[in-house]
Design a protein around this motif. Sequence first.
Motif, PDB file in Angstrom:
ATOM      1  N   PHE A 186       1.939   6.761   9.815  1.00  0.00           N
ATOM      2  CA  PHE A 186       3.160   6.389  10.519  1.00  0.00           C
ATOM      3  C   PHE A 186       3.851   5.277   9.747  1.00  0.00           C
ATOM      4  O   PHE A 186       3.214   4.300   9.332  1.00  0.00           O
ATOM      5  N   LEU A 187       5.160   5.423   9.557  1.00  0.00           N
ATOM      6  CA  LEU A 187       5.946   4.416   8.848  1.00  0.00           C
ATOM      7  C   LEU A 187       7.243   4.153   9.584  1.00  0.00           C
ATOM      8  O   LEU A 187       7.917   5.087  10.028  1.00  0.00           O
ATOM      9  N   PHE A 188       7.593   2.878   9.713  1.00  0.00           N
ATOM     10  CA  PHE A 188       8.918   2.481  10.154  1.00  0.00           C
ATOM     11  C   PHE A 188       9.788   2.278   8.922  1.00  0.00           C
ATOM     12  O   PHE A 188       9.360   1.627   7.959  1.00  0.00           O
ATOM     13  N   ASN A 189      11.017   2.780   8.961  1.00  0.00           N
ATOM     14  CA  ASN A 189      11.989   2.482   7.920  1.00  0.00           C
ATOM     15  C   ASN A 189      12.780   1.249   8.366  1.00  0.00           C
ATOM     16  O   ASN A 189      13.601   1.334   9.280  1.00  0.00           O
ATOM     17  N   MET A 190      12.515   0.109   7.729  1.00  0.00           N
ATOM     18  CA  MET A 190      13.156  -1.128   8.151  1.00  0.00           C
ATOM     19  C   MET A 190      14.666  -1.084   7.948  1.00  0.00           C
ATOM     20  O   MET A 190      15.420  -1.735   8.685  1.00  0.00           O
ATOM     21  N   ASN A 191      15.136  -0.318   6.966  1.00  0.00           N
ATOM     22  CA  ASN A 191      16.584  -0.170   6.784  1.00  0.00           C
ATOM     23  C   ASN A 191      17.222   0.428   8.029  1.00  0.00           C
ATOM     24  O   ASN A 191      18.221  -0.080   8.536  1.00  0.00           O
TER      25      ASN A 191
ATOM     26  N   TRP B 192      -2.790   2.075 -10.916  1.00  0.00           N
ATOM     27  CA  TRP B 192      -1.373   2.345 -10.655  1.00  0.00           C
ATOM     28  C   TRP B 192      -0.693   1.056 -10.212  1.00  0.00           C
ATOM     29  O   TRP B 192      -1.313   0.213  -9.542  1.00  0.00           O
ATOM     30  N   VAL B 193       0.570   0.920 -10.604  1.00  0.00           N
ATOM     31  CA  VAL B 193       1.375  -0.220 -10.174  1.00  0.00           C
ATOM     32  C   VAL B 193       2.144   0.200  -8.931  1.00  0.00           C
ATOM     33  O   VAL B 193       2.929   1.153  -8.964  1.00  0.00           O
ATOM     34  N   LEU B 194       1.916  -0.509  -7.807  1.00  0.00           N
ATOM     35  CA  LEU B 194       2.529  -0.166  -6.525  1.00  0.00           C
ATOM     36  C   LEU B 194       3.423  -1.300  -6.061  1.00  0.00           C
ATOM     37  O   LEU B 194       3.091  -2.479  -6.207  1.00  0.00           O
ATOM     38  N   ARG B 195       4.546  -0.922  -5.468  1.00  0.00           N
ATOM     39  CA  ARG B 195       5.452  -1.901  -4.864  1.00  0.00           C
ATOM     40  C   ARG B 195       6.028  -1.297  -3.596  1.00  0.00           C
ATOM     41  O   ARG B 195       6.619  -0.204  -3.618  1.00  0.00           O
ATOM     42  N   ALA B 196       5.851  -1.980  -2.486  1.00  0.00           N
ATOM     43  CA  ALA B 196       6.378  -1.494  -1.206  1.00  0.00           C
ATOM     44  C   ALA B 196       7.867  -1.768  -1.121  1.00  0.00           C
ATOM     45  O   ALA B 196       8.348  -2.815  -1.559  1.00  0.00           O
ATOM     46  N   GLY B 197       8.592  -0.829  -0.545  1.00  0.00           N
ATOM     47  CA  GLY B 197      10.023  -1.009  -0.314  1.00  0.00           C
ATOM     48  C   GLY B 197      10.269  -1.416   1.130  1.00  0.00           C
ATOM     49  O   GLY B 197       9.692  -2.376   1.623  1.00  0.00           O
ATOM     50  N   SER B 198      11.117  -0.648   1.822  1.00  0.00           N
ATOM     51  CA  SER B 198      11.498  -0.989   3.195  1.00  0.00           C
ATOM     52  C   SER B 198      10.733  -0.203   4.247  1.00  0.00           C
ATOM     53  O   SER B 198      11.027  -0.313   5.426  1.00  0.00           O
ATOM     54  N   LYS B 199       9.738   0.574   3.833  1.00  0.00           N
ATOM     55  CA  LYS B 199       8.922   1.303   4.795  1.00  0.00           C
ATOM     56  C   LYS B 199       7.661   0.498   5.089  1.00  0.00           C
ATOM     57  O   LYS B 199       6.987   0.027   4.162  1.00  0.00           O
ATOM     58  N   VAL B 200       7.347   0.348   6.379  1.00  0.00           N
ATOM     59  CA  VAL B 200       6.172  -0.422   6.781  1.00  0.00           C
ATOM     60  C   VAL B 200       5.333   0.425   7.729  1.00  0.00           C
ATOM     61  O   VAL B 200       5.854   1.265   8.463  1.00  0.00           O
ATOM     62  N   GLY B 201       4.032   0.206   7.712  1.00  0.00           N
ATOM     63  CA  GLY B 201       3.139   0.970   8.567  1.00  0.00           C
ATOM     64  C   GLY B 201       1.844   1.257   7.844  1.00  0.00           C
ATOM     65  O   GLY B 201       1.379   0.466   7.013  1.00  0.00           O
ATOM     66  N   ALA B 202       1.240   2.400   8.127  1.00  0.00           N
ATOM     67  CA  ALA B 202      -0.033   2.767   7.519  1.00  0.00           C
ATOM     68  C   ALA B 202      -0.101   4.274   7.338  1.00  0.00           C
ATOM     69  O   ALA B 202       0.321   5.033   8.212  1.00  0.00           O
ATOM     70  N   VAL B 203      -0.629   4.686   6.190  1.00  0.00           N
ATOM     71  CA  VAL B 203      -0.842   6.116   5.918  1.00  0.00           C
ATOM     72  C   VAL B 203      -2.221   6.292   5.293  1.00  0.00           C
ATOM     73  O   VAL B 203      -2.727   5.410   4.610  1.00  0.00           O
ATOM     74  N   ARG B 204      -2.799   7.452   5.563  1.00  0.00           N
ATOM     75  CA  ARG B 204      -4.082   7.805   4.955  1.00  0.00           C
ATOM     76  C   ARG B 204      -3.869   9.021   4.072  1.00  0.00           C
ATOM     77  O   ARG B 204      -3.285  10.022   4.506  1.00  0.00           O
ATOM     78  N   LEU B 205      -4.341   8.941   2.838  1.00  0.00           N
ATOM     79  CA  LEU B 205      -4.212  10.037   1.885  1.00  0.00           C
ATOM     80  C   LEU B 205      -5.609  10.538   1.568  1.00  0.00           C
ATOM     81  O   LEU B 205      -6.489   9.757   1.182  1.00  0.00           O
ATOM     82  N   GLU B 206      -5.822  11.845   1.714  1.00  0.00           N
ATOM     83  CA  GLU B 206      -7.151  12.433   1.559  1.00  0.00           C
ATOM     84  C   GLU B 206      -7.143  13.447   0.416  1.00  0.00           C
ATOM     85  O   GLU B 206      -6.752  14.605   0.605  1.00  0.00           O
TER      86      GLU B 206
END
Length: 412
Positions: free
Chosen positions: A259-264, A48-62
């Motif tokens: 948890f993600l911070f929205n930098m915007n 998959w092609v991934l590109r991060a936007g303005s959300k920063v942090g860490a998430v776990r997908l199970e």
Amino acid sequence: MTAASGCVIELVEHAPAVSVPLPDAVGRALVASRIADAAPDAYAPGRWVLRAGSKVGAVRLEPPGGPAVTVRITPKVPVARLFFLLGYSLDPRGWRDGEVEIAEHRELLPALAHAVERQVDLALRRGLLQGYMPTEDTSLVVRGRIREAEQVRRRFGTALPVEVAYDDFTDDIPENRLLRAAVERLLRLPGVPADVRRRLLHQRARLIGITPLVRGQALPVWHPTRLNSRYHHALRLARAVLEGSSGEHAAGNLRIDGFLFNMNKLFEDFVTVALREELRAGGHVARLQDTHHLDDDARIRMKPDLVVYGDDDGRLPRAVVDAKYKAEKRDGYPDADLYQMLAYCTALGLPAGHLVYAKGNGPHTAHRVRHTGVRIHQHALDLDQNPRQLLGEIRSVARQLVGGPPVGSARE
């Protein structure tokens, strides 16, 4: 630099897209949850092609039956600067002279967990805060007042037991419930260092008698007072943790926790709060997210980020500001922002409007709109500097809003 290592994917905020091996279920969950831009790689099946936007942090997908995938998105600004923006926007007076303590941590989630644990520890050093909570109960003795309607409905005229309502002096109050919820939330997140996790477990043990929040339930409301002043910093960080949680939900059969911070939003909050504080210190009235209307029939609502008023009643607009974290065009600021600001100036009857960006592609500039005389200013804040310098730039913008010269100009 971005890389994928096993089941951990490292991305950088607004960095170029990368191709990584990823289960389709995880890729679709990233799209559905808007954690990052994601699309199947047309040239490499299974990637998959991934590109991060303005959300920063860490998430776990199970995914069911498969290994968990952790996605970490690193902010472009230093973590210490991000926490200054957060701390100042939450409590400008309390955090004005310093940054949230993050110790030696250079990653967002470990720094956040450390900061919250330290503030909770400071809040609880003198014991749990107690207060009065409205309580309804069934009792064999009268305490407080009798709930007459409930007594008749439930007891059919019998004297005992009695349906009563009273104020109970307890430590099971909104402040302590928020702290417990934030601590437990951090304990479930991926990437919390072992030493910080141990200290968080200690804080949870101190709060063990507090009623836990029910998942999906609205957060308890608290109000800052003199009595709970030692809790203020901890509570504001706790709300940031709970409101910034990315889910703890399921996308199909796949569980997402993080948890993600929205930098915007973080940038918008910092700019508007900092400008309001500077303007207030100069005796000016400034309000955040005030509602106005574009049309005479008041059908088209507008909510500028900040409006400065020129009278004590707060009815005569004097300046308008919108904060924009990221420019979308490679060659400068997006035109759509100019159109939006022109609409604000037209509806508010103002000769000028101000757009405030995080410094990136475009310099500070101004545009005069044809046939209107409206001038739209575009300011650029450099986030990669110390707090004192950053607040100095805010002060310069604030002075321009009310007709003064920028800080350090020849007119001073």
